[in-house]
Design an enzyme around this catalytic site. Sequence first.
Site, mmCIF file in Angstrom:
data_model
loop_
_atom_site.group_PDB
_atom_site.id
_atom_site.type_symbol
_atom_site.label_atom_id
_atom_site.label_comp_id
_atom_site.label_asym_id
_atom_site.label_seq_id
_atom_site.Cartn_x
_atom_site.Cartn_y
_atom_site.Cartn_z
ATOM 1 C CG ASN A 6 -1.858 1.115 1.286
ATOM 2 O OD1 ASN A 6 -1.449 2.245 1.094
ATOM 3 N ND2 ASN A 6 -3.121 0.849 1.532
ATOM 4 C CG HIS A 9 1.351 4.771 4.497
ATOM 5 N ND1 HIS A 9 0.432 5.210 5.425
ATOM 6 C CD2 HIS A 9 1.031 3.489 4.216
ATOM 7 C CE1 HIS A 9 -0.396 4.200 5.698
ATOM 8 N NE2 HIS A 9 -0.050 3.167 4.984
ATOM 9 C CG HIS A 42 -8.294 4.074 0.832
ATOM 10 N ND1 HIS A 42 -8.519 3.910 2.169
ATOM 11 C CD2 HIS A 42 -9.509 4.442 0.299
ATOM 12 C CE1 HIS A 42 -9.785 4.168 2.444
ATOM 13 N NE2 HIS A 42 -10.407 4.494 1.325
ATOM 14 N NE ARG A 44 -9.663 8.353 4.100
ATOM 15 C CZ ARG A 44 -9.860 7.462 5.076
ATOM 16 N NH1 ARG A 44 -9.036 6.457 5.234
ATOM 17 N NH2 ARG A 44 -10.871 7.583 5.901
ATOM 18 N NE ARG A 48 -8.006 11.435 5.339
ATOM 19 C CZ ARG A 48 -8.482 10.779 6.405
ATOM 20 N NH1 ARG A 48 -7.680 9.999 7.097
ATOM 21 N NH2 ARG A 48 -9.730 10.920 6.787
ATOM 22 C CD GLU A 69 -6.940 -0.256 0.813
ATOM 23 O OE1 GLU A 69 -7.157 0.779 1.469
ATOM 24 O OE2 GLU A 69 -6.071 -1.067 1.112
ATOM 25 C CB THR A 100 -9.498 1.629 6.880
ATOM 26 O OG1 THR A 100 -9.018 2.296 5.721
ATOM 27 C CG2 THR A 100 -10.868 1.038 6.618
ATOM 28 C CD GLU A 150 -7.164 -6.279 2.767
ATOM 29 O OE1 GLU A 150 -7.415 -5.921 1.602
ATOM 30 O OE2 GLU A 150 -6.367 -5.681 3.500
ATOM 31 C CG HIS A 190 -5.499 -1.874 8.993
ATOM 32 N ND1 HIS A 190 -5.026 -1.217 10.104
ATOM 33 C CD2 HIS A 190 -6.062 -0.914 8.208
ATOM 34 C CE1 HIS A 190 -5.297 0.063 9.991
ATOM 35 N NE2 HIS A 190 -5.919 0.291 8.846
HETATM 36 N N1 PXP Z 1 -5.751 -3.225 3.711
HETATM 37 C C1 PXP Z 1 -6.697 -2.262 3.781
HETATM 38 C C2 PXP Z 1 -8.068 -2.572 3.305
HETATM 39 C C3 PXP Z 1 -6.385 -0.970 4.281
HETATM 40 O O1 PXP Z 1 -7.338 -0.036 4.342
HETATM 41 C C4 PXP Z 1 -5.053 -0.709 4.673
HETATM 42 C C5 PXP Z 1 -4.686 0.658 5.143
HETATM 43 O O2 PXP Z 1 -4.847 1.586 4.151
HETATM 44 C C6 PXP Z 1 -4.106 -1.737 4.569
HETATM 45 C C7 PXP Z 1 -4.493 -2.996 4.112
HETATM 46 C C8 PXP Z 1 -2.675 -1.537 4.963
HETATM 47 O O3 PXP Z 1 -2.583 -1.210 6.310
HETATM 48 P P1 PXP Z 1 -1.207 -0.734 6.919
HETATM 49 O O4 PXP Z 1 -0.871 0.571 6.254
HETATM 50 O O5 PXP Z 1 -1.488 -0.602 8.377
HETATM 51 O O6 PXP Z 1 -0.183 -1.788 6.592
#
Ligand code: PXP
Length: 236
Positions: A6, A9, A42, A44, A48, A69, A100, A150, A190
């Site tokens: 992901n 960040h 994602h 959003r 953001r 996402e 999330t 998921e 997550h």
């Molecule tokens: N899966 C989903 C559906 C998420 O919303 C997120 C966070 O955006 C992640 C995985 C990844 O989470 P993390 O950034 O905590 O590894």
Amino acid sequence: MRLGVNIDHVATVREARQISEPDPVAAAVLVDLAGAYGIVCHLREDRRHIKDRDVYFLREIVKSHLNLEMAATEEMVKIAIDLKPDMVTLVPEKREEVTTEGGLEVAGKIEHIRETVSNLKKHRIVTSLFIEPDIKQIKASARVQADYVELHTGRYANCQTARAKRDELDRIQAGALAAAKLGLGVSAGHGLNYHNVQEIVKIREIEELNIGHSIIGRAIFTGLQQAVREMVELIK
Ligand code: PXP
């Protein structure tokens, strides 16, 4: 076990300055070169971090697997149908949350989620639902004919005691097994990091992990010395 990375960040760091760098699209190229199975981002509703421009560029350059996402809204479904990611993961979204929180309520919104899933699948987009490892939500996910679930590992990641962690792992394991028996593909994510991922990897039914924060956070440290050296060299 497949790894989806992901890259939201990276966009969060960019948006801290509201300029064009660091570019999550460039990050996706490096993630791909490093051998990840795919890219997760994602979009959003409040934009953001990831922007519309990012997802369209990502679609151009990600040849492996692009997992978008998004919330189950009309606006987002329109974008997904236009973009054609390889997978859409429907997530709950609250404006005030930092990330999330909790899984998607599928059981209580069967009709809406069924319609959204069906609309996406009609356009050949594999559809996943980000849910708590809860049997009610898993059964509901099968009822709405999602391709994947998921399983939310956030609660596991936040456990403070070994006992709580064990209980939560059992819940995830049981959830993964139940989902697989119902014919659903299973991924998880997550809050997974370099210390807590090992136990999750042991769950055989989980095919894919989606990880962001810990990888991007670690990249700051594994890359910081090199970045400083380059600047020292430049200003010498
Ligand atoms: N899966 C989903 C559906 C998420 O919303 C997120 C966070 O955006 C992640 C995985 C990844 O989470 P993390 O950034 O905590 O590894």
